[in-house]
Design a protein around this motif. Structure first.
Motif, PDB file in Angstrom:
ATOM      1  N   ALA A 129       0.838  -1.203   0.000  1.00 52.87           N
ATOM      2  CA  ALA A 129       0.000   0.000   0.000  1.00 52.87           C
ATOM      3  C   ALA A 129       0.875   1.256   0.000  1.00 52.87           C
ATOM      4  CB  ALA A 129      -0.933  -0.009   1.209  1.00 52.87           C
TER       5      ALA A 129
ATOM      6  N   TYR B   8       0.843   4.164  -2.923  1.00 55.45           N
ATOM      7  CA  TYR B   8       0.467   5.543  -2.597  1.00 55.45           C
ATOM      8  C   TYR B   8       1.654   6.510  -2.613  1.00 55.45           C
ATOM      9  CZ  TYR B   8      -1.976   9.394  -0.300  1.00 55.45           C
ATOM     10  OH  TYR B   8      -2.540  10.609  -0.009  1.00 55.45           O
TER      11      TYR B   8
ATOM     12  N   ASN C  39      -6.199   8.875  -2.402  1.00 58.40           N
ATOM     13  CA  ASN C  39      -6.123   7.758  -1.446  1.00 58.40           C
ATOM     14  C   ASN C  39      -7.158   6.660  -1.709  1.00 58.40           C
ATOM     15  OD1 ASN C  39      -8.143   9.458  -0.680  1.00 58.40           O
ATOM     16  ND2 ASN C  39      -7.585   9.533   1.497  1.00 58.40           N
TER      17      ASN C  39
ATOM     18  N   GLY D 142      -5.989   2.967  -2.531  1.00 60.03           N
ATOM     19  CA  GLY D 142      -6.445   1.920  -1.628  1.00 60.03           C
ATOM     20  C   GLY D 142      -7.122   0.788  -2.377  1.00 60.03           C
TER      21      GLY D 142
ATOM     22  N   SER E 271      -7.979  -4.087   4.652  1.00 59.01           N
ATOM     23  CA  SER E 271      -8.422  -2.719   4.375  1.00 59.01           C
ATOM     24  C   SER E 271      -8.111  -1.797   5.553  1.00 59.01           C
ATOM     25  CB  SER E 271      -9.913  -2.695   4.038  1.00 59.01           C
ATOM     26  OG  SER E 271     -10.674  -2.903   5.206  1.00 59.01           O
TER      27      SER E 271
ATOM     28  N   LEU F  76      -5.260   0.623   5.347  1.00 56.10           N
ATOM     29  CA  LEU F  76      -5.373   1.800   4.493  1.00 56.10           C
ATOM     30  C   LEU F  76      -5.587   3.070   5.311  1.00 56.10           C
ATOM     31  CD1 LEU F  76      -7.369   0.196   1.581  1.00 56.10           C
ATOM     32  CD2 LEU F  76      -4.924   0.700   1.708  1.00 56.10           C
TER      33      LEU F  76
ATOM     34  N   LEU G  86      -7.322   6.927   4.434  1.00 54.70           N
ATOM     35  CA  LEU G  86      -8.612   6.541   3.869  1.00 54.70           C
ATOM     36  C   LEU G  86      -9.603   6.471   5.024  1.00 54.70           C
ATOM     37  CD1 LEU G  86      -8.509   3.875   1.071  1.00 54.70           C
ATOM     38  CD2 LEU G  86     -10.548   5.065   1.862  1.00 54.70           C
TER      39      LEU G  86
END
Lengths: 261, 218
Positions: free
Chosen positions: B71, B75, B87, B91, B160, B163, B168
């Motif tokens: 990640a 990013y 983002n 993500g 997730s 993130l 996010l």
């Protein structure tokens, strides 16, 4: 080479090799409408490969196959058919597999209706009615909602036969339909096949069931090491095989059968 | 302690929007990863060595990289190559690509374990191409791979949470801002844990209903 007129199936000079091994060499035969042709021969003689060459599940290296005068696998322009073109002609050839090959996620009834509805695009209601009639013909109407995994081998193969019939094919191919069955389940499948022979369905059957071949076949094709060694009506083939290899084959099976009884 | 949960309750709108974002992120990347996995699977099984090895390299590579690191790369690293993503896009992209590798491997295994004969029967009965795949290959494949795919989706939900580091506004991010705003770490995080758990229960319910359908056919 032209297709022989009036024949349902015309196999002309088909050869196939797997690497070094020549499995079929220059096989030719025709099948008339309504005939039940049994293909006999020792294991490894190329019987199953021959059957699979008829509908091009196996692509022949040489020779032609015609279904009702229409060439299988090669289109009008003389080019190898696309999968889609091949599919169209395959819908006219029903096939019954040694290990049943039913579609496990579909019910018995759905197994019968799947190809006619999805491939032949025939009306659902009509196909369903015909499928139910076929199921009752093979004695499995009460199993219509069952999944294949819940059936015995003999029941699975009867569904396999009904599934092939549901396509209303011009020709039925049987690839050792009873070889994967327990001995006590063979009879129920042969019974169905005998009925089909009596009805005058056009069939090519690869089998090791000699008693069935003798009784139900209109003609025997004897294959050995990828060649057609002998072609004869069953009466003559079993009583007076002409070639030495056929004689040995018939004798061995006669003694096997005697031993079993 | 009750007081702490009261504070969390007063911030429920923030938590719920975090939960919704987590659900949306997970759902979109689960579907995308599954589709991408399907596209990669034939390549993994390809007879052409160069194709198979390239995809194999990608799959194995992804499986060895920690998701957090991946990640970061998407990013913070991609802009070095002139690819600047917001983002949300970063993500979603990271979650999807990372998990597609797992999905491809799951599907390859399930595909290889499928009996060959029913598919061959499909061809003999006139099925080809898309219709063969959609009607006769895909359904048994999904039924047999269902539980493992479900596990992977749960993994996506948990991944997730990472993130949050790229800001996010998902569930972990929401819990974390509540705790820093009000100094109620335990109440904020434990509430988030229960919400994740709830999401996973929903996924598991889905998996077990697929399992029931599959069991009837076994």
């Amino acid at each position: 080479m032209m297709a022989v007129a009036g024949k349902v199936l015309d196999v002309a000079g088909v050869s196939k090799r797997f690497g070094e091994l020549e499995v079929l060499s220059d096989i030719s035969f025709q099948v008339d409408k309504g005939e039940t042709v049994c293909v006999l021969g020792p294991s490894g003689s190329g019987k199953s490969t021959l059957l699979r060459c008829v509908n091009w599940l196996e692509r022949p290296d040489a020779g032609q196959v015609y279904l009702n005068g229409l060439q299988v696998g090669i289109n009008g322009a003389g080019v190898v058919m696309t999968d889609r073109e091949l599919s169209r002609i395959r819908t006219r050839i029903g096939m019954v597999f040694q290990h049943f090959a039913l579609w496990p996620h579909l019910t018995v009834l759905q197994n019968l209706t799947e190809a006619p509805v999805q491939v032949q695009r025939r009306p659902k209601a009509e196909v369903r009615d015909e499928a139910l009639a076929l199921l009752s013909k093979v004695g499995l109407l009460e199993k219509q909602s069952a999944f294949p995994a819940k059936l015995s081998g003999g029941q699975k193969q009867r569904v396999g036969i009904a599934r092939a019939l549901a396509m209303k094919p011009d020709l039925l191919l049987f690839d050792e339909p009873t070889s994967a069955l327990d001995p006590e389940l063979v009879g129920e499948v042969l019974l169905v096949m005998r009925d089909l022979a009596r009805e005058g369905r056009t069939m090519v059957i690869v089998t090791h069931e000699m008693a069935f071949a003798r009784e139900a076949a209109t003609r025997i094709i004897f294959l050995d090491r990828g060649r057609v060694i002998e072609t004869a009506p069953p009466g003559r083939f079993f009583a007076h095989p002409e070639t030495e290899r056929a004689q040995q084959f018939v004798q061995r099976y006669a003694s096997d059968t005697a031993g079993r009884q | 302690m009750i007081h702490d949960f009261g504070i969390v309750w007063s911030e429920r709108a923030l938590l719920l929007s975090g939960l919704a974002n987590t659900a949306i992120l997970s759902a979109i990347s689960a579907v995308a990863a599954l589709l991408l996995g399907f596209a990669l699977t034939p390549a993994l099984m390809s007879k052409r060595r160069a194709v198979a090895w390239t995809v194999r390299g990608f799959v194995d590579g992804m499986r060895c990289v920690p998701f957090l690191l991946f990640a970061y790369i998407v990013y913070y690293g991609f802009p070095s190559f002139g690819v600047r993503l917001d983002n949300w896009t970063s993500g979603l992209l990271a979650l999807t690509i990372y998990n597609a590798a797992y999905m491809a491997e799951i599907l390859r295994g399930a595909w290889a374990a499928q009996p060959r004969e029913p598919i061959e029967a499909g061809k003999a009965f006139g099925f080809s191409d898309v219709r063969l795949f959609r009607r006769l290959i895909l359904p048994p494949l999904l039924l047999s791979a269902g539980p493992v795919i479900g596990n992977q989706i749960i993994q996506i939900v948990k991944d997730s949470a990472f993130l949050t580091i790229i800001a996010l506004p998902e569930l972990t991010h929401a819990a974390s801002s509540i705790q820093s705003r009000h100094y109620v770490p335990f109440a904020a995080f434990i509430t988030a844990v229960f919400l994740y758990w709830g999401l996973c229960l929903i996924i598991e319910a889905g998996v077990s209903s697929v399992g029931r359908v599959a069991d009837a056919r076994r």
